[in-house]
Structures are given as C-alpha cells and as structure tokens.
Design an enzyme around this catalytic site. Structure first.
Site, mmCIF file in Angstrom:
data_model
loop_
_atom_site.group_PDB
_atom_site.id
_atom_site.type_symbol
_atom_site.label_atom_id
_atom_site.label_comp_id
_atom_site.label_asym_id
_atom_site.label_seq_id
_atom_site.Cartn_x
_atom_site.Cartn_y
_atom_site.Cartn_z
ATOM 1 N N ASP A 28 -16.585 17.929 -109.382
ATOM 2 C CA ASP A 28 -17.793 18.390 -108.693
ATOM 3 C C ASP A 28 -17.437 19.165 -107.433
ATOM 4 O OD1 ASP A 28 -16.745 16.042 -107.603
ATOM 5 O OD2 ASP A 28 -18.665 15.394 -106.782
ATOM 6 N N ARG A 67 -15.080 15.548 -101.282
ATOM 7 C CA ARG A 67 -15.741 14.249 -101.149
ATOM 8 C C ARG A 67 -15.528 13.332 -102.342
ATOM 9 N NH1 ARG A 67 -21.342 15.668 -100.892
ATOM 10 N NH2 ARG A 67 -21.351 15.233 -103.112
ATOM 11 N N GLU A 68 -15.564 13.910 -103.559
ATOM 12 C CA GLU A 68 -15.524 13.052 -104.745
ATOM 13 C C GLU A 68 -14.412 13.416 -105.734
ATOM 14 O OE1 GLU A 68 -19.528 12.307 -106.233
ATOM 15 O OE2 GLU A 68 -20.336 12.827 -104.274
ATOM 16 N N ASP A 115 -22.490 18.429 -113.756
ATOM 17 C CA ASP A 115 -22.090 19.658 -113.076
ATOM 18 C C ASP A 115 -21.507 20.663 -114.067
ATOM 19 O OD1 ASP A 115 -22.263 17.383 -111.349
ATOM 20 O OD2 ASP A 115 -21.434 18.579 -109.741
ATOM 21 N N TRP A 119 -26.682 14.736 -117.588
ATOM 22 C CA TRP A 119 -25.273 14.472 -117.263
ATOM 23 C C TRP A 119 -24.559 14.076 -118.559
ATOM 24 C CZ3 TRP A 119 -28.486 15.334 -113.477
ATOM 25 C CH2 TRP A 119 -28.012 15.716 -112.244
ATOM 26 N N GLU A 153 -23.197 22.988 -102.385
ATOM 27 C CA GLU A 153 -23.851 21.918 -103.151
ATOM 28 C C GLU A 153 -25.367 21.934 -102.917
ATOM 29 O OE1 GLU A 153 -22.891 18.040 -101.634
ATOM 30 O OE2 GLU A 153 -23.563 17.055 -103.458
ATOM 31 N N HIS A 178 -19.130 23.493 -104.478
ATOM 32 C CA HIS A 178 -19.663 22.777 -105.636
ATOM 33 C C HIS A 178 -20.156 23.846 -106.609
ATOM 34 C CE1 HIS A 178 -20.395 18.469 -104.761
ATOM 35 N NE2 HIS A 178 -21.181 18.426 -105.825
HETATM 36 C C1 BGC Z 1 -21.976 14.765 -106.929
HETATM 37 C C2 BGC Z 1 -22.625 15.664 -107.922
HETATM 38 C C3 BGC Z 1 -23.158 14.833 -109.020
HETATM 39 C C4 BGC Z 1 -24.195 13.954 -108.420
HETATM 40 C C5 BGC Z 1 -24.907 13.085 -109.373
HETATM 41 C C6 BGC Z 1 -23.030 13.878 -106.368
HETATM 42 O O1 BGC Z 1 -22.608 13.042 -105.393
HETATM 43 O O2 BGC Z 1 -21.279 15.461 -105.968
HETATM 44 O O3 BGC Z 1 -22.208 16.890 -108.065
HETATM 45 O O4 BGC Z 1 -23.550 15.477 -110.156
HETATM 46 O O5 BGC Z 1 -23.689 13.189 -107.367
HETATM 47 O O6 BGC Z 1 -26.180 13.192 -109.148
#
Ligand code: BGC
Length: 692
Positions: free
Chosen positions: A297, A301-302, A309, A370, A581, A599
């Site tokens: 993503d 951060r993640e 995504d 998703w 994002e 993002h």
């Molecule tokens: C992520 C997204 C992801 C979403 C889910 C976020 O924290 O960065 O890109 O799809 O959470 O809703």
C-alpha cells in the site's frame, strides 16, 4: 540459501549478489523462498570463507500496521547448502549445522520499519557455535520473481538548512529506499537520518508517519577516518532526510538508493498538459515504490500487500509495467492464504498480529473490494497480457471465494462480514469510520455483481460453458436485488454518496431510463459539490468511465482537469511527486497532515488517461483486437505507447492548422482500427499517419 529473517552473503570478502532483503516476504507459516547463487567466480585456492549477515526482517521485526515484533518467531536462522562439484566428477554437499559460528556484527539492530543502527567503533565479539534450529514447517520454494534490489540512485536536488536550523537533504521525489552516506566525523560521533515525505508549511522537517515502531530512523556511530554508511536490511518511504549529528561539511557524499522489485516498463505517456504528464509520472513513481516483493500500500507506514489497493490499481499498473510474473507469484501466496471457508484475507501475506487485530476490531478478515482481488487481479492480468494460465491457476480460489460470498449473503445481497466501504471519501475525511458505515452495504452489494461479472468472463475464456450459465443467472439476480433494495424510482439512492451512484452504475444493476436517472443524480451531486468529486478508493477507478458511458463526457473531463481540491491535479499543483493516500493530504488551507504521500490507489485514473488521452484501447484480451480512439479533448497533443504481447502499439497526435495529425503504430497479428467519431477505419500492421 534461505533464512528466518533477512540475509546477505559474502564469499571471501566479496558480496555474491546485489539483491536485498532475501528471502523476501511470503506467508512464512506455509512458504519460504530460497535463492540460488553461483559461487564459482568467488572461489579461491585454499581456504574459502562464507560470511552471512542476518537481520530481523519480516520474521522477527516490528512489521505491519500494529508494529508488533516476533510475529513468526523469536530466533534468527540461516539455511544454506553448498553444492561442490569437483573437476574429477566427484561432489560434496555442505549444509549449515553446528560447525558454523556466529557473532554480533557492527549492526546493532535492523528493522524494516524502525530503521538500522551501525556502530563502527564496536569491538569484535567472540565467535560462538550456531545452534541447530528445528525444521521449519514452511515449504521451501525457489524465489519465482526477480529479487529486490537498488534499481537506481538519486543525488539530492538540494542539501539545505531549514528555517529551524536543521540539515535536510531533498531528493526531489518520494521514493522507497535508503540513504547512502560518506562521513568525515570524529570516531564515536552518532549521525542520525530521519526520513519524511514532506516538509511542513514553514519548510521544516515534518514526520509524516506516526505510530508504534514507525521511526524510519537510521543511525551510524562513526569509526576512525572516513565512515561509509548504507543501511542493508531496511528501507523507508521518503523524499527528505534530516541529518543530525554531522555538519554539511562532514557529509562527504550523499545519495539515495531507490529500492524495489525490478519491473519491465511497458507503457509511456506524455501530453501537452504538463500537469497530466506529471500525474502519470507520479503514478509510475508510486508503482515503483510499492512493488517491493509484494504489491504494498505504501513504503513507510504499513508496507503490506493490501488486496484492495492493487485490485483498484492493476489496470493502470499493468499499462505502465509488466506485472504478470510479479502479481502471478503474489496470487500464489494468496492461494496459500485462503481460509477453509473460502475467505481471502484483506492483506497478502497476512501477518499474525494484523490478522488478530482485524478479527478483534472488525470481527473478520475479509472485505468486499479487497478480498475480491482474488478474481479481479487475475482477470485484469489476463485482459492486459492475454495469458490464460493466470486464470487456470486461480480458478479454484475464485470459485471458493464466490461460495464464501454466497454464504455471507441474504437474498443475494452481501450483508455479512466486515466491509471497508468506499474508503477515504473527502467529505468523510475527519470521520473515516462514518464513511465506511455510510457506504459499506451498497459497496458490498455492487462489488458482488462486479466480481460475478468478471468471473463470468474468466469462465468464458476458459470455455466453462455450464458454469457461465450458472453465474449469469446469479448476476441477474444480484443486480435485481441491488436495484430493489437501494435504488428508488427517481434514481436516488438513500444516503447516497457519489461513490454509491458510481458503483450502482458500474455494477450493471440499473439499465435504460433508470440508469439515466441514476447518472443524472450523480451529475447533480457533483454539481452540488462545487463540481468536485467525492469518491473513495473503491469507486474512484470507475467514476470517469460511468460518466462517459452515461452521456456525461464533459463532466468526466472537467473532473480530470480540475486543479482545486479534491482532484487528481490538486495534488500535482501542490507539488506531489507520487500519489497521495488522501485527496487532501495537504489541506486547501495549507495544513500538512500526517498521511502517506506514496499510495498508488487513487492513481487508478492512469489507465483512463492512456485510453482516452493516449487513445490506446485493448478490446480483446491480450490486445488481440485493439482500438485507437483518442478523445482529442482538453490537451493539444499526446504521445503514448504500450508494449502489447504482439509488439508495440503507439499513438501520437497533435492539433495543427490543418486539423489533427495522428500517427499510430500497429503491431503484427492483431485486428485494429482507428475510431473517429462513429467511423471505424481498419488498420494494418505498421505505422500510419492521418490528418483528421
Ligand atoms: C492502508 C490501505 C488499505 C486500508 C484498508 C490502510 O491503512 O494503508 O491502503 O487498503 O488501510 O482500508
């Protein structure tokens, strides 16, 4: 070689490969990649020394949104097998065992999210024998995709002192990578690098990523003489790096290593509007920053394989780059992660702490749009690259997922389970959960229809006639149910955000007069919103299409060309170098928010730009049939190409005094035509020029 953790290998002091973060990320419970190296070029007469550096990586490190460590294990491990074949025909095998020795290195810690620390003054620790670990449960498989590496380097565009007196280097664009430094500081000096994607309103360093264990900070304690520093086992998302502990003069050199999985470029896009050209450039940079072993993503951060995504982005990503092998391998991980009941986790690979959090807060680990990636990603890959194997490989997973949705539905509406809805709608920017609540039921219902429609095309491609019939009936019933439940006779949708109107139209639930009314309501809503879009993750990719398809072509172009917030070009005008994002990551009042500035999801408009500005339309899967149909709107010229499985398809056009000059290049073996208004001019292979 493989590892619990991440490793790098040296033989006789020479790095045997430039890859990074091996063995990369997979659902470690069931799958672990291994890598093969040819060591012959590094061998020497007499004694040979194999050295391995091993760090936490995904196995032990503080990964994912939750930032928990030790999600797979709490011991590092390395597995290696040296296969020696001698010139006399005999052979030996040496496998890692307790005769190998280990010791702490100059790297004090290395973590994918927190960063890395080196101590160049540390005295060498003594060697101790390695402990033999138990056998892993995971299947060892040779890595099927190209390795992560530093595919380019960037010099800073500026190294500056910010208004508050800090030393900051600006690399001119957001990227995923690390900073390499040469320093001349007294031994024992600690020099720290902090990474960020944006400055604040005053031009000072601003930490845009917050949260537990998200430090993105690298430190080196300098040794005697010059110190060369380049973090090995981490990467960050950044454009700016703050250097603390060294003066400008002490920084002898500085550059960024841009890290990711190498991707072959398939597309090129430019047009006379600099902002639109920059937008596609930003989309491409976000793609490169997020194809790091799996489609992530964001690079800060993640760093996780969020399914939604890539689901919304794959039509665009696959126009610009060859994602077939990369996503094919990721889909393999998805197949392994499907649960008994057919559920597809919202993140692949799904980390244990992330799954636990999801189950606790959402009561489930699936979501419409998703998890639907299991059908929509292979289907899109097939449409773009024409290879049916990706459909065959994934059909059982798709069908199991469809059964899961059926079981979670009542009266053909997908009502059970958690749904993110139309994630991150501008009008809900301060109430994300509110946005989810307001949109989840309609989004889930419509997405069921969208995914079923895609599955029908998959089954048609595979010649599964009986199943096609079965799913056609299902699709008909789902569409009727959506219409009955959510759409009023006057075309309004209760509580309807723009995205719900988009998704109802995109799902095919409304037709004829009713579709006209729904589209008219959508157009009204946009007008009432000061002519701006108000769509989230899920509906944004379909917004311009449904407007075009329902007679609102002008409005579609208006939304694309808009530069005020929220819009795609607003980001560009604000100086974005990758896709944000949030539509309003920098608010119209100038407030810089702590969000991700890299993002790709909202970059899903990229394929629309290729098709309608560039004029390249794949009609049949794999471009066996293609249409050239630029809209000649809003810009004066455009040049665009895509390397199809048949060869290069290119289209460039320019408005001139005598009309529009257009040049197209048609590959061999395809059926192609140029569409001008209602007229279709058949094209043979080769280059053609026309004046229209
Ligand atoms: C992520 C997204 C992801 C979403 C889910 C976020 O924290 O960065 O890109 O799809 O959470 O809703």
């Amino acid at each position: 070689a493989s590892a619990h953790g991440v490793y790098a290998l040296w033989l006789n002091g020479k790095r045997v490969d430039s890859r990074r973060l091996a063995p990369e990320t997979t659902p470690y419970e069931s799958l672990l990649y291994y890598q093969i190296y040819d060591l012959k070029p590094f061998l020497q007469e007499g004694e040979n020394t194999l050295r391995v550096l091993l760090a936490d990586g995904w196995w032990i490190g503080r990964i994912g949104l939750t930032g928990h460590s030790c999600q797979y294990g709490d011991r590092l491990g390395f597995l290696g097998q040296l296969e020696l074949s001698y010139s006399d025909g005999t052979a030996d095998t040496i496998v890692t065992d307790s005769s190998f020795e280990s010791r702490p290195s100059h790297i004090c810690y290395a973590d994918l999210f927190m960063g890395e620390k080196w101590d160049m003054t540390a005295a060498s620790a003594p060697w101790t024998p390695c402990t033999v670990a138990g056998a892993a449960d995971a299947t060892l498989t040779v890595q099927p995709i190209a390795p992560i590496g530093a595919w380019t380097t960037l010099d800073p565009v500026a190294v500056m002192t910010t208004p508050n007196g800090e030393l900051v280097a600006d690399f001119g664009q957001c990227l995923a990578g690390v900073v390499e430094l040469r320093l001349s500081c007294p031994a024992g000096t600690a020099v720290t690098l902090d990474h960020s994607e944006t400055l604040d309103t005053e031009g000072n360093f601003f930490r845009n990523i917050l949260g537990r264990n998200k430090d993105q900070q690298d430190t080196v304690i300098c040794g005697e003489g010059e110190t060369a520093f380049c973090p090995e086992f981490t990467y960050h998302g950044f454009r700016y790096v703050r250097i603390s502990g060294a003066s400008r003069e002490q920084v002898l050199s500085i550059r960024a290593l841009v890290i990711g999985t190498p991707l072959e470029e398939l597309g090129s896009f430019s047009c006379s509007d600099g902002l639109l050209t920059q937008l596609q450039g930003n989309i491409r940079r976000s793609t490169r920053s997020n194809m790091v072993s799996v489609p992530t993503d964001c690079p800060q951060r993640e760093k996780m394989g969020w399914t939604g995504d890539i689901q919304v982005f794959v039509p665009t990503g696959s126009f610009n780059y060859d994602l077939s092998g990369f996503l094919g391998a990721w889909l393999g991980q998805m197949r392994l992660s499907q649960t008994e009941d057919g559920g597809i986790p919202i993140i692949i690979p799904t980390y244990p702490a992330q799954t636990a959090m999801q189950l606790k807060t959402n009561g489930g680990n699936t979501s419409s749009a998703w998890s639907d990636a299991c059908v929509l990603v292979p289907w899109q890959l097939y449409k773009m690259y024409g290879d049916k194997q990706v459909l065959r490989d994934n059909l059982p997973m798709m069908e199991k997922w469809m059964d899961y949705i059926a079981a979670a539905s009542h009266d053909y509406l997908w009502t059970e389970g958690y749904h993110f809805g139309d994630w991150l709608i501008p009008s809900f920017q301060d109430d994300i959960e509110g946005g989810t609540k307001a949109t989840a039921p309609v989004i889930a219902a419509c997405q069921y229809a969208v995914t079923t429609a895609a599955l029908i095309e998959v089954l048609e491609a595979l010649g599964e006639k009986d199943k096609v019939e079965q799913y056609r009936n299902l699709l008909y019933t789902i569409r009727k149910a959506i219409c009955r439940k959510f759409v009023r006779e006057d075309g309004t949708i209760e509580g309807g955000t723009q995205g719900l109107y988009v998704m109802v139209l995109h799902s095919g639930a409304v037709e004829g007069e009713l579709a006209k009314k729904v589209a008219a309501r959508l157009a009204e809503k946009i007008a009432q919103n000061d002519g701006a879009l108000d769509t989230g993750f899920v509906s944004t990719p379909h917004l311009l299409n449904v407007l075009m398809d329902n007679g609102y072509e002008d409005l579609a172009w208006q939304l694309l060309m808009r530069t005020e917030s929220p819009s795609w070009l607003y980001q560009v005008v604000c100086g974005a170098t990758t896709i944000w994002e949030n539509w309003n990551a920098i608010r119209p009042d100038g407030t810089v928010t702590a969000s991700s500035y890299n993002h790709y999801s909202l970059g899903s408009v990229g394929s629309w730009m290729y098709r309608h500005i560039g004029g390249l339309h794949p009609v049949e899967a794999g471009w066996r049939t293609m249409e050239f149909a630029p809209a000649f709107r809003c810009v004066d010229s455009a040049q665009c190409s895509h390397l199809t499985p048949y060869g290069l398809a290119a289209c460039s056009w320019k408005k001139g005094e005598n009309g529009i000059e257009i040049e197209v290049q048609v590959p061999h073996g395809v059926t192609a035509w140029l569409r001008v208004g209602e007229e279709k001019r058949p094209l043979t292979a080769g280059k053609h020029t026309f004046t229209i």
